[in-house]
Motif scaffolding. Structure first.
Motif, mmCIF file in Angstrom:
data_model
loop_
_atom_site.group_PDB
_atom_site.id
_atom_site.type_symbol
_atom_site.label_atom_id
_atom_site.label_comp_id
_atom_site.label_asym_id
_atom_site.label_seq_id
_atom_site.Cartn_x
_atom_site.Cartn_y
_atom_site.Cartn_z
ATOM 1 N N UNK A 162 12.044 -3.673 7.904
ATOM 2 C CA UNK A 162 11.256 -4.836 8.340
ATOM 3 C C UNK A 162 9.760 -4.659 8.092
ATOM 4 N N UNK A 163 9.400 -3.670 7.281
ATOM 5 C CA UNK A 163 8.000 -3.509 6.902
ATOM 6 C C UNK A 163 7.525 -4.705 6.094
ATOM 7 N N UNK A 164 6.209 -4.826 5.980
ATOM 8 C CA UNK A 164 5.622 -5.895 5.169
ATOM 9 C C UNK A 164 6.150 -5.826 3.742
ATOM 10 N N UNK A 165 6.396 -6.982 3.129
ATOM 11 C CA UNK A 165 6.901 -7.025 1.762
ATOM 12 C C UNK A 165 5.942 -6.390 0.774
ATOM 13 N N UNK A 166 6.499 -5.738 -0.252
ATOM 14 C CA UNK A 166 5.703 -5.039 -1.263
ATOM 15 C C UNK A 166 6.170 -5.430 -2.652
ATOM 16 N N UNK A 167 5.307 -5.216 -3.644
ATOM 17 C CA UNK A 167 5.722 -5.329 -5.040
ATOM 18 C C UNK A 167 6.397 -4.028 -5.454
ATOM 19 N N UNK A 168 7.491 -4.106 -6.211
ATOM 20 C CA UNK A 168 8.172 -2.877 -6.614
ATOM 21 C C UNK A 168 7.334 -2.070 -7.587
ATOM 22 N N UNK A 169 6.747 -2.729 -8.575
ATOM 23 C CA UNK A 169 5.933 -2.051 -9.588
ATOM 24 C C UNK A 169 4.496 -2.417 -9.332
ATOM 25 N N UNK A 170 3.655 -1.378 -9.151
ATOM 26 C CA UNK A 170 2.257 -1.658 -8.880
ATOM 27 C C UNK A 170 1.469 -0.374 -8.854
ATOM 28 N N UNK A 171 0.419 -0.341 -8.029
ATOM 29 C CA UNK A 171 -0.422 0.844 -7.947
ATOM 30 C C UNK A 171 0.285 1.908 -7.124
ATOM 31 N N UNK A 172 -0.317 3.078 -7.072
ATOM 32 C CA UNK A 172 0.268 4.178 -6.318
ATOM 33 C C UNK A 172 0.344 3.868 -4.835
ATOM 34 N N UNK A 173 -0.426 2.894 -4.370
ATOM 35 C CA UNK A 173 -0.398 2.568 -2.952
ATOM 36 C C UNK A 173 0.763 1.661 -2.588
#
Length: 343
Positions: free
Chosen positions: A330-341
């Protein structure tokens, strides 16, 4: 070319690698600090605590005499638990200094030292000066002693900052069932070997909780992303983590009942207490200590590692496994491919 190899550590992996080297035509001395184990290997040609159904060649000799094992050795192979590497390296250095010998040093241990969080090659380098070693190589990859003992097909990596030393190691071990690749990214190979044990604990826990293949695939994939981020922060080549010592070792450790880390996670997921799991295992569970190391290193480097943090919370903070999984999902949505963060 036949060489004398001193194999230090007679657990499952150490004794099987000693058997491989013997089969490949080398002279092998297998060192253990347990008199009863050496006596069993020499008299019965078995190592029942670690490999119940395997019989060794009667040519394999075990000893508790470190001096005898190291005498005239051209290669020294460390296969002791990571927590014992420094102590054994100090003893080895004393012997090599007295002999004025400088063999090739290889290690097949996977983990980081407690408190210092140093890689195995760093520990060996600190305790055995350059004058008493011709090089340091890490031998790592997707390998279970039980399967190599059966001559199942196995591919692993010999890593050294000096390619010639990696190639020398490759030549020592390669045969029709054990194939060795070389790699000059020593940092990446050692960190991949250590960190994958953390994810294996999580994979075992998912199995113990009754989750299916989707969950396991997700854990391995996102776990690999975490391992890569932290490894790159310490100077590793990101491509190493999609090789044998990265994703290869991760897959085999996260999917096999031969893996102590997977079995430990499975028991935790089934409801066992950590202390009971450790007592029942009877062998070192490297992922437990490595999880603490990786978590604290991630804080030092400012790298987000949510899976590692969740496993750390379970192991060291007494957190509920199911609640940690819910928090991850349930964490905030993220982009799969992106920066190291992007975690």
């Amino acid at each position: 070319m036949t060489k004398k190899v001193a194999v230090l550590g007679a657990g499952s992996w150490g004794s099987v690698l000693a058997s491989v080297l013997l089969e490949n035509g080398h002279q092998v001395e297998l060192w253990t600090n347990k008199e009863s184990q050496a006596a069993e290997i020499n008299a019965e040609h078995t190592n029942s605590k670690y490999l119940a159904d395997f019989h060794f060649s009667d040519k394999l000799h075990a000893t508790t005499d470190l001096h005898a094992a190291l005498t005239a050795a051209q290669v020294v192979l460390f296969v002791v638990p990571t927590k014992a590497i420094r102590e054994v390296a100090v003893q080895v250095c004393d012997e090599l200094r007295a002999m004025n010998s400088a063999p090739l040093l290889i290690h097949a241990s996977k983990g980081l030292e407690l408190e210092t969080y140093k890689r195995v090659s760093q520990i060996i380098e600190e305790e055995i000066p350059a004058g008493y070693r011709s090089g340091i190589v890490a031998l790592s990859g997707p390998s279970h002693a039980e399967e190599v003992a059966k001559k199942d097909l196995t591919l692993i990596t010999a890593a050294s900052e000096d390619l010639k030393q990696a190639e020398e190691t490759q030549a020592l071990f390669m045969n029709e069932y054990l194939r060795i690749y070389t790699n000059t990214d020593l940092i990446g190979v050692e960190l991949g070997a250590a960190f994958k044990n953390i994810i294996a604990l999580g994979a075992g826990a998912l199995h113990g909780l009754g989750y299916g293949d989707d969950a396991k695939a997700a854990l391995m994939t996102r776990g690999l992303a975490e391992i890569s981020r932290l490894g790159v922060a310490f100077g590793a080549d990101p491509l190493t983590f999609i090789g044998l010592s990265g994703v290869g070792d991760l897959i085999v450790t996260c999917t096999s009942v031969h893996s102590r880390n997977w079995r430990a996670g499975d028991q935790l997921g089934s409801g066992k207490k950590l202390a009971d799991v450790i007592n029942d295992m009877g062998m070192v569970i490297e992922g437990i200590n490595t999880c603490k190391a990786a978590y604290e290193l991630s804080l030092q480097k400012g790298i987000e590692m949510p899976i590692t943090q969740a496993i750390y919370n379970v192991l060291y903070q007494g957190a509920d496994i199911k609640q940690e999984i819910t928090c991850l999902m349930t964490r905030e949505g993220k982009a799969e491919i992106g920066t190291q963060q992007q975690a």
